[in-house]
Design a protein around this motif. Sequence first.
Motif, mmCIF file in Angstrom:
data_model
loop_
_atom_site.group_PDB
_atom_site.id
_atom_site.type_symbol
_atom_site.label_atom_id
_atom_site.label_comp_id
_atom_site.label_asym_id
_atom_site.label_seq_id
_atom_site.Cartn_x
_atom_site.Cartn_y
_atom_site.Cartn_z
ATOM 1 N N VAL A 1 31.172 41.791 28.198
ATOM 2 C CA VAL A 1 31.410 41.132 29.467
ATOM 3 C C VAL A 1 32.907 40.886 29.604
ATOM 4 O O VAL A 1 33.539 40.351 28.700
ATOM 5 N N ILE A 2 33.445 41.299 30.728
ATOM 6 C CA ILE A 2 34.846 41.062 31.037
ATOM 7 C C ILE A 2 34.872 40.146 32.259
ATOM 8 O O ILE A 2 34.417 40.521 33.336
ATOM 9 N N HIS A 3 35.377 38.952 32.065
ATOM 10 C CA HIS A 3 35.391 37.970 33.142
ATOM 11 C C HIS A 3 36.533 38.262 34.109
ATOM 12 O O HIS A 3 37.661 38.492 33.692
ATOM 13 N N VAL A 4 36.218 38.236 35.413
ATOM 14 C CA VAL A 4 37.221 38.507 36.436
ATOM 15 C C VAL A 4 37.115 37.523 37.608
ATOM 16 O O VAL A 4 37.461 37.859 38.736
ATOM 17 N N ASP A 5 36.672 36.312 37.303
ATOM 18 C CA ASP A 5 36.578 35.312 38.358
ATOM 19 C C ASP A 5 37.978 34.939 38.833
ATOM 20 O O ASP A 5 38.943 34.983 38.088
ATOM 21 N N GLU A 6 38.059 34.556 40.103
ATOM 22 C CA GLU A 6 39.365 34.241 40.702
ATOM 23 C C GLU A 6 40.034 33.032 40.071
ATOM 24 O O GLU A 6 41.244 33.014 39.882
ATOM 25 N N ALA A 7 39.243 32.025 39.731
ATOM 26 C CA ALA A 7 39.817 30.765 39.244
ATOM 27 C C ALA A 7 40.505 30.907 37.888
ATOM 28 O O ALA A 7 41.600 30.372 37.683
ATOM 29 N N ASN A 8 39.895 31.638 36.968
ATOM 30 C CA ASN A 8 40.400 31.666 35.590
ATOM 31 C C ASN A 8 40.979 33.002 35.136
ATOM 32 O O ASN A 8 41.543 33.075 34.047
ATOM 33 N N ASN A 9 40.816 34.042 35.919
ATOM 34 C CA ASN A 9 41.229 35.376 35.462
ATOM 35 C C ASN A 9 41.976 36.146 36.542
ATOM 36 O O ASN A 9 41.702 37.306 36.813
ATOM 37 N N ARG A 10 42.938 35.486 37.115
ATOM 38 C CA ARG A 10 43.715 36.069 38.205
ATOM 39 C C ARG A 10 44.441 37.351 37.767
ATOM 40 O O ARG A 10 44.520 38.324 38.520
ATOM 41 N N ALA A 11 44.970 37.357 36.558
ATOM 42 C CA ALA A 11 45.717 38.537 36.078
ATOM 43 C C ALA A 11 44.822 39.770 36.018
ATOM 44 O O ALA A 11 45.253 40.876 36.371
ATOM 45 N N ARG A 12 43.605 39.607 35.577
ATOM 46 C CA ARG A 12 42.680 40.753 35.528
ATOM 47 C C ARG A 12 42.363 41.257 36.929
ATOM 48 O O ARG A 12 42.253 42.458 37.162
ATOM 49 N N ARG A 13 42.207 40.335 37.863
ATOM 50 C CA ARG A 13 41.947 40.737 39.246
ATOM 51 C C ARG A 13 43.152 41.483 39.814
ATOM 52 O O ARG A 13 43.008 42.471 40.542
ATOM 53 N N GLU A 14 44.348 41.023 39.479
ATOM 54 C CA GLU A 14 45.559 41.702 39.936
ATOM 55 C C GLU A 14 45.635 43.113 39.348
ATOM 56 O O GLU A 14 46.074 44.053 40.015
ATOM 57 N N TYR A 15 45.204 43.257 38.101
ATOM 58 C CA TYR A 15 45.186 44.588 37.486
ATOM 59 C C TYR A 15 44.208 45.499 38.239
ATOM 60 O O TYR A 15 44.525 46.660 38.526
ATOM 61 N N LEU A 16 43.038 44.970 38.575
ATOM 62 C CA LEU A 16 42.075 45.762 39.336
ATOM 63 C C LEU A 16 42.649 46.145 40.703
ATOM 64 O O LEU A 16 42.470 47.272 41.161
#
Length: 107
Positions: free
Chosen positions: A1-16
Amino acid sequence: VIHVDEANNRARREYLKSMLLKPDLHNDRLQFTVVSDPPEHEQDLECEDIGFAYVSLRKILQKQRDIIEQDINVFDSQDDSAVIGKLKVTVEALHVLRSVYEECKDD
């Protein structure tokens, strides 16, 4: 599981987001690494990479379909053109990819 929620994982969302905005042949892939365990009598040794398998996140978004228990090729770690086996994977990413794609359109 790779967490990509906005609140805690903004950097991963930016990578996506960057993956969706800047098409690159190898940038949109989720990589699976197949490793060998050390022999039982030598547990202090490191695991060795045997091969790699890939799933394109861009294709999930384009096809609008998650990957559910699909066999994908495993390529030899020493010769990436040689298929050495199959790996059954499930990648449920369509929901988050849609969400990130919508964020891209809003930016």
